[in-house]
Design a protein around this motif. Structure first.
Motif, PDB file in Angstrom:
ATOM      1  N   GLY A 118      -3.583  11.135   1.589  1.00 35.28           N
ATOM      2  CA  GLY A 118      -3.684  11.774   3.010  1.00 35.28           C
ATOM      3  C   GLY A 118      -2.249  12.816   3.542  1.00 35.28           C
ATOM      4  N   LEU A 119      -1.981  12.894   4.622  1.00 35.47           N
ATOM      5  CA  LEU A 119      -0.946  13.624   5.173  1.00 35.47           C
ATOM      6  C   LEU A 119      -0.296  12.755   6.259  1.00 35.47           C
ATOM      7  CD1 LEU A 119      -2.779  16.959   6.005  1.00 35.47           C
ATOM      8  CD2 LEU A 119      -1.270  16.718   4.071  1.00 35.47           C
ATOM      9  N   GLN A 120       1.099  13.010   6.325  1.00 33.78           N
ATOM     10  CA  GLN A 120       1.934  12.353   7.379  1.00 33.78           C
ATOM     11  C   GLN A 120       2.724  13.508   8.157  1.00 33.78           C
ATOM     12  OE1 GLN A 120       4.356   9.513   5.605  1.00 33.78           O
ATOM     13  NE2 GLN A 120       6.130  10.992   4.982  1.00 33.78           N
ATOM     14  N   HIS A 121       3.041  13.118   9.397  1.00 33.73           N
ATOM     15  CA  HIS A 121       4.053  14.102  10.253  1.00 33.73           C
ATOM     16  C   HIS A 121       5.118  13.361  11.019  1.00 33.73           C
ATOM     17  CE1 HIS A 121       5.223  16.843  13.363  1.00 33.73           C
ATOM     18  NE2 HIS A 121       5.015  17.653  12.613  1.00 33.73           N
ATOM     19  N   PHE A 122       6.154  13.585  11.063  1.00 33.71           N
ATOM     20  CA  PHE A 122       7.037  13.004  11.997  1.00 33.71           C
ATOM     21  C   PHE A 122       7.827  14.050  12.784  1.00 33.71           C
ATOM     22  CE2 PHE A 122      11.478  11.811  12.781  1.00 33.71           C
ATOM     23  CZ  PHE A 122      11.156  10.566  13.178  1.00 33.71           C
ATOM     24  N   GLY A 123       7.875  13.654  13.799  1.00 33.00           N
ATOM     25  CA  GLY A 123       8.606  14.667  15.035  1.00 33.00           C
ATOM     26  C   GLY A 123       9.405  13.849  16.136  1.00 33.00           C
ATOM     27  N   LYS A 124      10.493  14.389  16.275  1.00 34.18           N
ATOM     28  CA  LYS A 124      11.339  13.830  17.369  1.00 34.18           C
ATOM     29  C   LYS A 124      11.604  14.774  18.521  1.00 34.18           C
ATOM     30  CE  LYS A 124      14.920  10.605  17.972  1.00 34.18           C
ATOM     31  NZ  LYS A 124      16.183   9.698  17.195  1.00 34.18           N
ATOM     32  N   VAL A 125      11.584  14.391  19.888  1.00 32.36           N
ATOM     33  CA  VAL A 125      11.947  15.264  21.067  1.00 32.36           C
ATOM     34  C   VAL A 125      12.722  14.299  21.848  1.00 32.36           C
ATOM     35  CG1 VAL A 125      10.914  16.336  22.952  1.00 32.36           C
ATOM     36  CG2 VAL A 125       9.502  16.477  21.041  1.00 32.36           C
ATOM     37  N   GLY A 126      13.970  14.586  21.960  1.00 34.43           N
ATOM     38  CA  GLY A 126      14.947  13.802  22.693  1.00 34.43           C
ATOM     39  C   GLY A 126      14.941  12.362  22.160  1.00 34.43           C
ATOM     40  N   ASP A 127      14.736  11.629  23.147  1.00 31.31           N
ATOM     41  CA  ASP A 127      14.667  10.161  22.519  1.00 31.31           C
ATOM     42  C   ASP A 127      13.208   9.547  22.357  1.00 31.31           C
ATOM     43  OD1 ASP A 127      17.203   9.713  23.271  1.00 31.31           O
ATOM     44  OD2 ASP A 127      16.569   9.579  25.539  1.00 31.31           O
ATOM     45  N   LEU A 128      12.406  10.637  22.197  1.00 29.09           N
ATOM     46  CA  LEU A 128      10.891  10.199  21.738  1.00 29.09           C
ATOM     47  C   LEU A 128      10.735  10.555  20.366  1.00 29.09           C
ATOM     48  CD1 LEU A 128       8.106   8.904  22.530  1.00 29.09           C
ATOM     49  CD2 LEU A 128       7.525  11.265  23.335  1.00 29.09           C
ATOM     50  N   ALA A 129      10.264   9.608  19.388  1.00 31.35           N
ATOM     51  CA  ALA A 129       9.855   9.851  17.996  1.00 31.35           C
ATOM     52  C   ALA A 129       8.327   9.635  17.754  1.00 31.35           C
ATOM     53  CB  ALA A 129      10.886   9.087  17.176  1.00 31.35           C
ATOM     54  N   VAL A 130       7.747  10.397  17.167  1.00 32.72           N
ATOM     55  CA  VAL A 130       6.649  10.307  16.936  1.00 32.72           C
ATOM     56  C   VAL A 130       6.328  10.487  15.502  1.00 32.72           C
ATOM     57  CG1 VAL A 130       4.043  11.210  17.315  1.00 32.72           C
ATOM     58  CG2 VAL A 130       5.665  11.366  19.030  1.00 32.72           C
ATOM     59  N   TYR A 131       5.130   9.429  14.846  1.00 34.43           N
ATOM     60  CA  TYR A 131       5.056   9.484  13.468  1.00 34.43           C
ATOM     61  C   TYR A 131       3.428   9.146  13.395  1.00 34.43           C
ATOM     62  CZ  TYR A 131       4.234   7.782   8.705  1.00 34.43           C
ATOM     63  OH  TYR A 131       3.895   7.632   7.539  1.00 34.43           O
ATOM     64  N   ALA A 132       2.813  10.053  12.543  1.00 33.79           N
ATOM     65  CA  ALA A 132       1.461   9.625  12.277  1.00 33.79           C
ATOM     66  C   ALA A 132       1.006  10.136  10.744  1.00 33.79           C
ATOM     67  CB  ALA A 132       0.768  10.698  13.165  1.00 33.79           C
ATOM     68  N   LEU A 133       0.191   9.055  10.406  1.00 34.29           N
ATOM     69  CA  LEU A 133      -0.321   9.190   9.119  1.00 34.29           C
ATOM     70  C   LEU A 133      -1.889   9.074   8.856  1.00 34.29           C
ATOM     71  CD1 LEU A 133      -0.074   8.679   5.721  1.00 34.29           C
ATOM     72  CD2 LEU A 133       0.473   6.601   6.283  1.00 34.29           C
ATOM     73  N   ALA A 134      -2.324   9.964   8.362  1.00 32.63           N
ATOM     74  CA  ALA A 134      -3.981   9.580   8.201  1.00 32.63           C
ATOM     75  C   ALA A 134      -4.203   9.951   6.436  1.00 32.63           C
ATOM     76  CB  ALA A 134      -4.692  10.933   8.742  1.00 32.63           C
ATOM     77  N   THR A 135      -5.199   8.591   6.067  1.00 33.73           N
ATOM     78  CA  THR A 135      -5.241   8.639   4.590  1.00 33.73           C
ATOM     79  C   THR A 135      -6.724   8.556   4.387  1.00 33.73           C
ATOM     80  OG1 THR A 135      -4.794   6.408   4.572  1.00 33.73           O
ATOM     81  CG2 THR A 135      -3.031   8.011   4.139  1.00 33.73           C
ATOM     82  N   VAL A 136      -7.356   8.442   3.390  1.00 35.57           N
ATOM     83  CA  VAL A 136      -8.585   8.228   2.983  1.00 35.57           C
ATOM     84  C   VAL A 136      -8.727   7.317   1.563  1.00 35.57           C
ATOM     85  CG1 VAL A 136      -9.709   9.922   4.103  1.00 35.57           C
ATOM     86  CG2 VAL A 136      -9.207  10.266   1.665  1.00 35.57           C
ATOM     87  N   LYS A 137      -9.378   6.579   1.398  1.00 39.43           N
ATOM     88  CA  LYS A 137      -9.505   5.742   0.272  1.00 39.43           C
ATOM     89  C   LYS A 137     -10.151   6.384  -1.102  1.00 39.43           C
ATOM     90  CE  LYS A 137     -12.140   2.167   0.117  1.00 39.43           C
ATOM     91  NZ  LYS A 137     -12.703   0.666   0.063  1.00 39.43           N
ATOM     92  N   THR A 138      -9.237   6.650  -2.088  1.00 36.65           N
ATOM     93  CA  THR A 138      -9.872   7.426  -3.122  1.00 36.65           C
ATOM     94  C   THR A 138     -10.338   6.670  -4.319  1.00 36.65           C
ATOM     95  OG1 THR A 138      -7.670   7.350  -4.398  1.00 36.65           O
ATOM     96  CG2 THR A 138      -8.091   9.199  -2.572  1.00 36.65           C
ATOM     97  N   MET A 139     -11.335   5.761  -3.760  1.00 35.59           N
ATOM     98  CA  MET A 139     -12.324   5.132  -4.607  1.00 35.59           C
ATOM     99  C   MET A 139     -13.468   4.953  -4.030  1.00 35.59           C
ATOM    100  SD  MET A 139     -10.150   1.419  -4.541  1.00 35.59           S
ATOM    101  CE  MET A 139     -11.215   0.405  -5.554  1.00 35.59           C
ATOM    102  N   ASP A 140     -14.360   3.796  -4.770  1.00 32.61           N
ATOM    103  CA  ASP A 140     -15.676   3.396  -4.274  1.00 32.61           C
ATOM    104  C   ASP A 140     -15.619   3.275  -2.554  1.00 32.61           C
ATOM    105  OD1 ASP A 140     -16.509   3.762  -6.601  1.00 32.61           O
ATOM    106  OD2 ASP A 140     -16.566   1.615  -7.240  1.00 32.61           O
ATOM    107  N   HIS A 141     -16.707   3.545  -1.908  1.00 31.70           N
ATOM    108  CA  HIS A 141     -16.738   3.134  -0.465  1.00 31.70           C
ATOM    109  C   HIS A 141     -15.525   3.827   0.279  1.00 31.70           C
ATOM    110  CE1 HIS A 141     -20.033   0.658  -1.966  1.00 31.70           C
ATOM    111  NE2 HIS A 141     -19.316   0.010  -2.651  1.00 31.70           N
ATOM    112  N   PRO A 142     -15.361   5.027   0.299  1.00 36.40           N
ATOM    113  CA  PRO A 142     -14.195   5.515   0.940  1.00 36.40           C
ATOM    114  C   PRO A 142     -14.125   5.011   2.382  1.00 36.40           C
ATOM    115  CG  PRO A 142     -15.370   7.250  -0.235  1.00 36.40           C
ATOM    116  CD  PRO A 142     -16.201   5.927  -0.281  1.00 36.40           C
ATOM    117  N   ASP A 143     -13.058   4.878   2.960  1.00 39.43           N
ATOM    118  CA  ASP A 143     -12.833   4.724   4.418  1.00 39.43           C
ATOM    119  C   ASP A 143     -11.572   5.556   4.944  1.00 39.43           C
ATOM    120  OD1 ASP A 143     -10.425   3.272   3.840  1.00 39.43           O
ATOM    121  OD2 ASP A 143     -11.480   1.281   3.824  1.00 39.43           O
ATOM    122  N   GLY A 144     -11.503   5.686   6.074  1.00 42.22           N
ATOM    123  CA  GLY A 144     -10.212   6.262   6.763  1.00 42.22           C
ATOM    124  C   GLY A 144      -9.248   5.409   7.548  1.00 42.22           C
TER     125      GLY A 144
END
Length: 223
Positions: A118-144
């Protein structure tokens, strides 16, 4: 019944958890003592709640230009002596700005090894930090899976900062919502590396969202 673990399986699970924990501690120590601290780091947190106690170890390092490795291991024990383990390893490559492409492996007893991408993103604005990661399973019965982490760390004094954080993990499968976990922390950071405060872990399971919680305190240190 088939759902109950034998004594041998329980012992094997405990030994596996201890070995994995030892490996993480050794890796963390190696990285902490390495000559390139600017590209390596990590943390250890012990959360003691009324339902369980969890040791959460995180280690990250740069393994090549634009390429990072992140390892996280969580070992949870209950007052009844039940021990569970969950681990993951992320290999990321920087695309642009704070956006990375990620290959992930998750592992736990009974679950086996599951590859994700998947993809991840990290950002910071002043004292606030934000991290996000979105992935999918790459085998039988995929999920998010989506992980969102927010932290707010303003200075309160010369050697003390406020610490407020929220981490949310949500998993969605073919049938809809599978589970969500929220980890809330409210406390202080001392001397820029020691953390202490109140903690709550919330859990929602299945499409109907059956609810559970664990409330207590936490201590932690940045490596």
């Amino acid at each position: 019944g088939g759902m109950k673990m034998t004594i041998k399986e329980k012992l094997t699970e405990k030994v596996s958890g201890v070995k994995s924990l030892a490996t993480a501690a050794l890796l963390a120590a190696t990285i902490a003592l390495s000559p390139t601290p600017a590209t390596a780091g990590g943390s250890v947190e012990l959360m003691a709640g009324h339902q369980s106690t969890t040791l959460d170890t995180k280690v990250s390092t740069e393994v090549a230009e634009k390429t990072g490795l992140f390892i996280r291991q969580m070992t949870t024990s209950t007052p009844e002596g039940e021990v569970s383990y969950f681990g993951l390893a992320d290999l990321s490559y920087k695309l642009v700005g704070g956006l990375d492409v990620v290959g992930e492996i998750q592992a736990a007893p009974g679950m086996g090894v599951i590859p994700r991408a998947g993809l991840q993103h990290f950002g910071k604005v002043g004292d606030l930090a934000v991290y996000a990661l979105a992935t999918v399973k790459t085998m039988d019965h995929p999920d998010g899976e989506v992980v969102v982490s927010l932290s707010y760390t303003p200075k309160l004094g010369e050697s003390i900062d406020l610490l407020m954080s929220l981490e949310d993990l949500t998993s969605v499968g073919k049938e809809g919502h599978q589970f969500s976990i929220q980890k809330l922390r409210l406390g202080a950071t001392l001397m820029e590396k020691y953390h202490i405060g109140a903690a709550a872990n919330l859990t929602e399971l299945g499409p109907d969202g059956s609810f559970g919680y664990d409330i207590g305190g936490f201590v932690g240190v940045d490596l």
